[in-house]
Motif scaffolding. Sequence first.
Motif, PDB file in Angstrom:
ATOM      1  N   PHE A  18     -12.925  -2.120   8.315  1.00 49.59           N
ATOM      2  CA  PHE A  18     -11.941  -3.213   8.335  1.00 49.59           C
ATOM      3  C   PHE A  18     -10.737  -2.867   7.469  1.00 49.59           C
ATOM      4  O   PHE A  18      -9.593  -3.064   7.875  1.00 49.59           O
ATOM      5  N   GLN A  19     -10.966  -2.337   6.282  1.00 54.83           N
ATOM      6  CA  GLN A  19      -9.871  -1.974   5.383  1.00 54.83           C
ATOM      7  C   GLN A  19      -9.008  -0.869   5.990  1.00 54.83           C
ATOM      8  O   GLN A  19      -7.789  -0.907   5.870  1.00 54.83           O
ATOM      9  N   THR A  20      -9.630   0.088   6.642  1.00 60.73           N
ATOM     10  CA  THR A  20      -8.883   1.172   7.280  1.00 60.73           C
ATOM     11  C   THR A  20      -8.031   0.620   8.416  1.00 60.73           C
ATOM     12  O   THR A  20      -6.834   0.924   8.525  1.00 60.73           O
ATOM     13  N   TRP A  21      -8.624  -0.222   9.264  1.00 59.18           N
ATOM     14  CA  TRP A  21      -7.895  -0.837  10.377  1.00 59.18           C
ATOM     15  C   TRP A  21      -6.728  -1.678   9.860  1.00 59.18           C
ATOM     16  O   TRP A  21      -5.621  -1.607  10.393  1.00 59.18           O
ATOM     17  N   LEU A  22      -6.969  -2.451   8.809  1.00 59.23           N
ATOM     18  CA  LEU A  22      -5.923  -3.311   8.260  1.00 59.23           C
ATOM     19  C   LEU A  22      -4.793  -2.484   7.642  1.00 59.23           C
ATOM     20  O   LEU A  22      -3.623  -2.809   7.810  1.00 59.23           O
ATOM     21  N   THR A  23      -5.134  -1.413   6.955  1.00 60.81           N
ATOM     22  CA  THR A  23      -4.112  -0.536   6.365  1.00 60.81           C
ATOM     23  C   THR A  23      -3.223   0.061   7.459  1.00 60.81           C
ATOM     24  O   THR A  23      -1.997   0.073   7.335  1.00 60.81           O
ATOM     25  N   ILE A  24      -3.838   0.525   8.523  1.00 62.18           N
ATOM     26  CA  ILE A  24      -3.070   1.088   9.646  1.00 62.18           C
ATOM     27  C   ILE A  24      -2.180   0.016  10.257  1.00 62.18           C
ATOM     28  O   ILE A  24      -1.001   0.255  10.552  1.00 62.18           O
ATOM     29  N   ARG A  25      -2.730  -1.181  10.412  1.00 59.47           N
ATOM     30  CA  ARG A  25      -1.957  -2.289  10.988  1.00 59.47           C
ATOM     31  C   ARG A  25      -0.759  -2.656  10.115  1.00 59.47           C
ATOM     32  O   ARG A  25       0.327  -2.938  10.621  1.00 59.47           O
ATOM     33  N   VAL A  26      -0.949  -2.645   8.814  1.00 58.15           N
ATOM     34  CA  VAL A  26       0.145  -2.947   7.890  1.00 58.15           C
ATOM     35  C   VAL A  26       1.252  -1.910   8.030  1.00 58.15           C
ATOM     36  O   VAL A  26       2.432  -2.246   8.122  1.00 58.15           O
ATOM     37  N   PHE A  27       0.893  -0.628   8.060  1.00 53.45           N
ATOM     38  CA  PHE A  27       1.915   0.422   8.132  1.00 53.45           C
ATOM     39  C   PHE A  27       2.597   0.483   9.494  1.00 53.45           C
ATOM     40  O   PHE A  27       3.728   0.942   9.593  1.00 53.45           O
ATOM     41  N   LYS A  28       1.945   0.001  10.554  1.00 50.87           N
ATOM     42  CA  LYS A  28       2.582  -0.044  11.869  1.00 50.87           C
ATOM     43  C   LYS A  28       3.464  -1.276  12.035  1.00 50.87           C
ATOM     44  O   LYS A  28       4.299  -1.320  12.931  1.00 50.87           O
ATOM     45  N   SER A  29       3.273  -2.265  11.190  1.00 48.30           N
ATOM     46  CA  SER A  29       4.032  -3.509  11.284  1.00 48.30           C
ATOM     47  C   SER A  29       5.505  -3.268  11.008  1.00 48.30           C
ATOM     48  O   SER A  29       5.877  -2.463  10.156  1.00 48.30           O
ATOM     49  N   ARG A  30       6.343  -3.992  11.711  1.00 51.07           N
ATOM     50  CA  ARG A  30       7.791  -3.910  11.493  1.00 51.07           C
ATOM     51  C   ARG A  30       8.282  -5.076  10.647  1.00 51.07           C
ATOM     52  O   ARG A  30       9.479  -5.262  10.484  1.00 51.07           O
ATOM     53  N   LEU A  31       7.344  -5.872  10.126  1.00 50.40           N
ATOM     54  CA  LEU A  31       7.708  -7.076   9.385  1.00 50.40           C
ATOM     55  C   LEU A  31       8.027  -6.815   7.922  1.00 50.40           C
ATOM     56  O   LEU A  31       8.655  -7.632   7.276  1.00 50.40           O
ATOM     57  N   PHE A  32       7.567  -5.691   7.393  1.00 51.92           N
ATOM     58  CA  PHE A  32       7.692  -5.438   5.962  1.00 51.92           C
ATOM     59  C   PHE A  32       8.424  -4.136   5.686  1.00 51.92           C
ATOM     60  O   PHE A  32       8.413  -3.221   6.498  1.00 51.92           O
ATOM     61  N   GLU A  33       9.032  -4.065   4.500  1.00 44.39           N
ATOM     62  CA  GLU A  33       9.677  -2.826   4.061  1.00 44.39           C
ATOM     63  C   GLU A  33       8.604  -1.858   3.570  1.00 44.39           C
ATOM     64  O   GLU A  33       7.483  -2.252   3.277  1.00 44.39           O
ATOM     65  N   ARG A  34       8.991  -0.599   3.424  1.00 46.57           N
ATOM     66  CA  ARG A  34       8.044   0.444   3.024  1.00 46.57           C
ATOM     67  C   ARG A  34       7.363   0.110   1.691  1.00 46.57           C
ATOM     68  O   ARG A  34       6.156   0.268   1.557  1.00 46.57           O
TER      69      ARG A  34
END
Length: 74
Positions: A18-34
């Motif tokens: 779950f943590q791995t999936w969520l981390t990938i999802r966060v980095f693919k998101s266009r909603l947040f800055e780096r």
Amino acid sequence: MDLFDGILGALLLALVAFQTWLTIRVFKSRLFERKQKILQAQLIWLLPILGAGLVFTILIEEERSNKPPPTQLS
């Protein structure tokens, strides 16, 4: 290996997945800055259950608020 060890191992594996999936999802998101993405990833991994739950909730709410409103049919 007894039943408790098997259940504990399965729960640990599910948490890491779950943590791995969520981390990938966060980095693919266009909603947040780096920088925000890096801080969220740190929160996910440094506070595994609480941090991941918090980031997941924030990500879902941000995605909902950025969706266009549904069109109404007449």
